[in-house]
Scaffold this active site. Structure first.
Site, short mmCIF file in Angstrom:
data_model
loop_
_atom_site.label_atom_id
_atom_site.label_comp_id
_atom_site.label_asym_id
_atom_site.label_seq_id
_atom_site.Cartn_x
_atom_site.Cartn_y
_atom_site.Cartn_z
N GLY A 300 5.08 -3.34 -6.29
CA GLY A 300 5.62 -2.01 -6.49
C GLY A 300 6.00 -1.42 -5.15
O GLY A 300 5.61 -1.93 -4.10
N HIS A 326 -1.78 2.37 -8.25
CA HIS A 326 -1.64 2.24 -6.79
C HIS A 326 -0.43 3.03 -6.30
O HIS A 326 -0.54 3.82 -5.34
CB HIS A 326 -1.49 0.76 -6.43
CG HIS A 326 -1.41 0.52 -4.95
ND1 HIS A 326 -2.53 0.33 -4.17
CD2 HIS A 326 -0.35 0.45 -4.11
CE1 HIS A 326 -2.15 0.14 -2.91
NE2 HIS A 326 -0.83 0.20 -2.85
N GLU A 327 0.72 2.87 -6.97
CA GLU A 327 1.93 3.55 -6.52
C GLU A 327 1.83 5.06 -6.73
O GLU A 327 2.32 5.84 -5.91
CB GLU A 327 3.17 2.97 -7.21
CG GLU A 327 3.35 1.46 -7.07
CD GLU A 327 3.23 0.96 -5.64
OE1 GLU A 327 3.53 1.71 -4.69
OE2 GLU A 327 2.82 -0.22 -5.46
N HIS A 330 -0.04 6.55 -3.87
CA HIS A 330 0.76 6.68 -2.65
C HIS A 330 1.46 8.04 -2.55
O HIS A 330 1.87 8.45 -1.45
CB HIS A 330 1.82 5.58 -2.59
CG HIS A 330 1.40 4.36 -1.85
ND1 HIS A 330 0.91 4.41 -0.55
CD2 HIS A 330 1.41 3.05 -2.19
CE1 HIS A 330 0.64 3.18 -0.14
NE2 HIS A 330 0.92 2.33 -1.12
N TYR A 414 -4.93 -3.31 3.17
CA TYR A 414 -5.34 -2.83 1.86
C TYR A 414 -6.86 -2.98 1.67
O TYR A 414 -7.56 -2.00 1.40
CB TYR A 414 -4.64 -3.62 0.75
CG TYR A 414 -3.14 -3.50 0.69
CD1 TYR A 414 -2.53 -2.79 -0.33
CD2 TYR A 414 -2.33 -4.14 1.63
CE1 TYR A 414 -1.14 -2.70 -0.41
CE2 TYR A 414 -0.94 -4.05 1.56
CZ TYR A 414 -0.36 -3.33 0.54
OH TYR A 414 1.01 -3.24 0.47
#
Length: 648
Positions: A300, A326-327, A330, A414
């Site tokens: 992604g 996760h995205e 962000h 990460y």
């Protein structure tokens, strides 16, 4: 090449706006991956006028940069020539400043930083003054930010397709700019495309009209009112459709994927609200998801207002919803608070993994977060093994002087980043207490770019009553020492116990024990647990060939459509030298381009000595259809001369 900060040159003898040294003689900060300086001159806004040409595979257009001087002009003694804007393989046709044509020069080409663009100002500037610098240009057919797909490479097979991927340092191949995450700006864009296609960008849609210059084309308009770094500029042009999936969200893709994607991402609004409860208000307005064609190199990409997602997440069982969590995360850690240079990439990714797993905790429970953290530790171990435990690129904060940031990409920022944050959580009072710090950190540094020192100083300020605990942390070992972290967290293994037990049965089994395995072994395992089971086996010595053949017989893993399962299973088979798995592994490595899958699969086959040449042959046959970043890195993995790698 030396780390030179950006300078706007004055045509007057009186000197220039920017220089290596300020009036006080202090040394300016700079980004080793950019020709720009972020302490003397800032881009505040970009206005893009772009014409997408599918016949020649270039974007032609103009960019108008609103640039503000942060310092007064310099002494007449300063005569050095220092680069201004970042470019890479761009054809610059003209430059003007406040509509006055001006002189410009392109410097020497650097292997990965591209070419500096020096601009001569026709007048002096003082602190706080702004000018509009307009650059007319055309991209190269081999622009590293852009991938042009033929109709045959798309799902619909009828229309061409274009997408960009600017992170980390590729925006300069699409737009001349100060291409460093230390500088944030708003942008507006007008994009002319063929009328049969749709354009979307990392911004809010602002209408469309027939192109007054060509009635066979449409101009799409976009505005991004929240300041963001250049690497988050993104564009996609294709035969796109969309479906509403929430009050502030749509999913976009080719029509062949769009309905499946709408089902897959139906929990998006729940995730957004959960993230807001944890981290504060979502400031970007729209949160859309775009499912790209298979060659997209990442899982992604957190482009504001328009998350990019690989079609490999369309597993049909929501096991890969973590990609979207996760995205979404962000939107706060990365997009709102950004690493100042790529050396501090862990600030983006470590915090995002932490927030992603906190979202999982809220939705699935603490045991699920612990389980995902265990899997992340294995991914970290895999990266450290690949790079080598003494490789400085496994530092949490590496030096990227003369290092291409693409070469440094791995799970280290990460998962080593997450491990540090989880370790601090344990030391400082648990998830609620530490999430309080993360939320406060986001509020404190919102809309800015930060370094590890900024983060650490704020950590000590926030936990001022626990400084004695923080002082006992071995910061040097965590930040600046290669290899695995100095402390391994003790994760709750409840959800992993069944995976561990089954993997141990296979590891210890003799050939005469194989009939004891059956389909029922995995019936009660979730897809997350099946992934963990295979990951555990990949950490051990290769299984005997008899074992993987039996595993296929009883579990039928070849039939799995879950890409995370299939990827690990095929790696396991190739390691055990099951020759029938080699074409399946190479097929997966080439039918999609997600580097998380493609690079390890090619490496596994390349390591199987009998099929080393086959791995190279298949790569050479497919590299023209790969994303340029993917083809470059796989070429390095397989020791194929980069100069012979064809570009699309």
């Amino acid at each position: 090449m030396s780390r030179c900060p950006l300078r706007w040159m004055s045509s007057c003898v009186s000197g220039c706006l920017l220089s290596v040294l300020g009036l006080s003689g202090r040394i300016k900060m700079s980004d080793p991956c950019s020709f720009a300086s972020f302490s003397t001159c800032l881009t505040k806004h970009l206005n893009l006028l772009l014409h997408v040409d599918f016949n020649t595979h270039v974007i032609r257009g103009k960019v108008q940069l609103t640039v503000e001087a942060l310092e007064d002009r310099f002494s007449v003694l300063v005569t050095c020539t220092v680069p201004t804007l970042d470019t890479r393989d761009l054809n610059i046709t003209s430059v003007s400043v406040n509509q006055q044509p001006t002189r410009f020069t392109l410097g020497s080409k650097h292997s990965f930083k591209g070419t500096p663009l020096d601009i001569t100002l026709p007048f002096d500037l003082s602190r706080g003054q702004q000018v509009i610098v307009e650059v007319a240009y055309e991209t190269s057919q081999s622009a590293s930010a852009l991938q042009w797909l033929t109709p045959e490479q798309t799902a619909g097979k009828k229309q061409a397709y274009l997408f960009s991927q600017c992170q980390a340092h590729h925006c300069r191949s699409m737009v001349p700019c100060q291409d460093t995450p230390s500088i944030k700006h708003t942008y507006y864009a007008q994009v002319s495309v063929p009328k049969d296609l749709v354009a979307v960008m990392s911004a809010v849609r602002d209408g469309q009209e027939v192109d007054p210059q060509d009635s066979s084309r449409i101009i799409y308009r976009f505005r991004q009112p929240v300041a963001m770094p250049s690497y988050l500029i993104a564009i996609v042009v294709g035969a796109l459709e969309s479906r509403e999936i929430g009050p502030r969200s749509r999913v976009w893709s080719e029509k062949e994927f769009v309905d499946k994607a709408a089902i897959e991402f139906s929990e998006t609004e729940t995730m957004l609200k959960t993230a807001e409860d944890l981290a504060g208000p979502y400031v970007w307005g729209q949160y859309d998801i775009l499912v790209l064609p298979p060659s997209f190199p990442y899982g992604g990409m957190e482009n504001p207002c328009l998350t990019f997602a690989t079609p490999t997440v369309l597993a049909g069982d929501k096991s890969l919803s973590g990609v979207i969590a996760h995205e979404i995360s962000h939107s706060w850690t990365g997009n709102l608070v950004t690493n100042r240079t790529w050396e501090h990439f862990w600030l983006n990714e470590g915090h995002t993994v932490y927030l992603e797993r906190m979202i999982g905790r809220c939705m699935e429970g603490e045991q699920f977060r612990q389980f995902k953290a265990m899997g992340g530790w294995k991914d970290l171990q895999d990266s450290v093994n690949t790079f080598g435990a003494d490789n400085p690129l496994t530092n949490l904060v590496p030096s990227l002087q003369d290092v291409d940031p693409d070469d440094a990409f791995s799970s280290v920022p990460y998962e080593k980043g997450f491990a540090l944050l989880y370790h601090l959580e344990e030391l400082l009072g648990g998830p609620e207490v530490f999430m309080g710090f993360v939320k406060s950190y986001i509020q404190r540094f919102a809309y800015s770019s930060v370094t590890t020192d900024d983060w650490k100083n704020y950590l000590f300020t926030y936990f001022k009553d626990k400084v004695d605990i923080l002082n006992k942390v071995d910061w040097n070992a965590w930040m600046f020492t290669p290899g695995m972290p100095p402390v391994k967290p003790k994760y709750d293994t409840t959800l992993a116990d069944a995976c561990i037990a089954l993997s141990q049965r296979w590891i210890k089994a003799k050939d005469q024990d194989l009939n004891g395995f059956g389909e029922s072994d995995v019936k009660t395992l979730s897809s997350h647990q099946l992934i963990e089971f295979l990951s555990l086996l990949l950490q051990e010595e290769p299984l005997p060939l008899t074992h993987v053949k039996k595993m296929q017989e009883v579990y039928n893993l070849n039939a799995s459509t879950n890409s995370e399962i299939r990827f690990r299973w095929l790696r396991l088979c190739v390691r055990s030298k099951w020759e029938e798995a080699v074409p399946l592994a190479l097929k997966m490595a080439t039918e999609q381009g997600r580097m998380k899958f493609t690079r390890p699969l090619f490496r596994e086959v390349f390591t199987f000595e009998k099929y080393q040449e086959e791995a190279v042959r298949v790569f050479v046959a497919h590299r023209a259809a790969m994303h340029p970043v993917t083809s470059g890195l796989v070429g390095k993995d397989l020791k194929v001369d980069a100069s012979s790698t064809a570009r699309h």
